[in-house]
Design a protein around this motif. Structure first.
Motif, PDB file in Angstrom:
ATOM      1  N   SER A   4       0.835  -1.185  -0.047  1.00 11.15           N
ATOM      2  CA  SER A   4      -0.032  -0.045  -0.057  1.00 11.15           C
ATOM      3  C   SER A   4       0.728   1.288  -0.082  1.00 11.15           C
ATOM      4  CB  SER A   4      -0.779   0.179   1.419  1.00 11.15           C
ATOM      5  OG  SER A   4      -1.645  -1.143   1.396  1.00 11.15           O
TER       6      SER A   4
ATOM      7  N   TYR B 182      -7.922   0.401   1.293  1.00  6.42           N
ATOM      8  CA  TYR B 182      -7.395  -0.114   2.380  1.00  6.42           C
ATOM      9  C   TYR B 182      -8.335  -0.383   3.517  1.00  6.42           C
ATOM     10  CZ  TYR B 182      -3.462  -1.674   5.639  1.00  6.42           C
ATOM     11  OH  TYR B 182      -2.783  -2.341   6.427  1.00  6.42           O
TER      12      TYR B 182
ATOM     13  N   ILE C 165      -5.459   1.850  -4.589  1.00  7.06           N
ATOM     14  CA  ILE C 165      -5.632   0.816  -3.413  1.00  7.06           C
ATOM     15  C   ILE C 165      -6.711   1.354  -2.663  1.00  7.06           C
ATOM     16  CG2 ILE C 165      -4.557  -0.079  -1.288  1.00  7.06           C
ATOM     17  CD1 ILE C 165      -3.050  -1.179  -3.676  1.00  7.06           C
TER      18      ILE C 165
END
Length: 224
Positions: A54, A89, A87
């Motif tokens: 990440s 998360y 991304i």
């Protein structure tokens, strides 16, 4: 074709004046449509690996290749853009903002970078898919653990990321809520979102298409 390629990724930390590697020479590719489960004992380096993928932390050595670019060669602003757009998360801790209601918590990533679209509409559509649209005006401090996980999942999907990463997404949840959360994650995977999760729950492995195991910072793929 790979979405993400880890090349000899390593991350060392210092403890008590001694260095130790939480991740050592990690090499693997994430392909479009993958549903990857990462397992391993506590302290084996699983969360560190997710933080590297990440770009939350920088490696001691190695590369993270995305579309031919090493993410760790980028400046902080470009890495933030990668985290915000590429991304999604879901952290292990329940990281919602207590001063915002559920809808505003979910739509927050929409405003971290300039983009088009109706953030409120998108957030409410995601809350509906996650089964908590009726809670949109509530504050997160009043929600149960399972409801908070749904908020975090919706927030992670707000910007239509190509990869959803979740660190223990069902920890501390009862069995019924665990199945509901995992069924939702699998439905987004079926719609094209690539998924990477860390889990200690072997019952969740049935959702995945690939299984990776970490041990003392080393990663290996388990043949299913």
């Amino acid at each position: 074709m790979s979405l993400i390629k880890c090349e000899n990724l390593s991350k060392a930390f210092s403890r008590g004046g001694r260095d130790f590697f939480a991740a050592q020479d990690i090499n693997f590719e994430v392909r479009p449509g993958d549903f990857i489960n990462i397992v391993g004992k506590s302290g084996s380096g699983k969360s560190t690996l997710l933080s590297l993928i990440s770009a939350i932390i920088d490696p001691t050595s190695g590369r993270l290749m995305v579309d031919g670019q090493n993410i760790f060669d980028l400046d902080d602003q470009a890495k933030s853009k990668y985290r915000n757009e590429f991304i999604g998360y879901v952290p292990q801790s329940l990281g919602t903002l207590s001063t915002l209601n559920v809808r505003d918590n979910v739509r927050l990533p929409h405003f971290l970078a300039k983009r088009s679209g109706d953030g409120i509409k998108i957030a409410e559509e995601l809350l509906d898919k996650c089964g908590i649209l009726d809670l949109k005006d509530d504050f997160c401090k009043n929600l149960s653990g399972g409801e908070l996980k749904r908020v975090l999942l919706a927030r992670a999907l707000m910007n239509e990321p190509r990869v959803l990463i979740a660190d223990e997404p069902t920890s501390d949840l009862d069995s019924k809520t665990t199945v509901e959360i995992m069924d939702m994650i699998k439905s987004f995977n079926d719609q094209g979102t690539t998924v990477i999760i860390v889990t200690h729950d072997n019952d969740l492995l049935r959702y995945g298409s690939r299984l990776l195991e970490m041990n003392d910072g080393f990663l290996k793929e388990v043949v299913l």
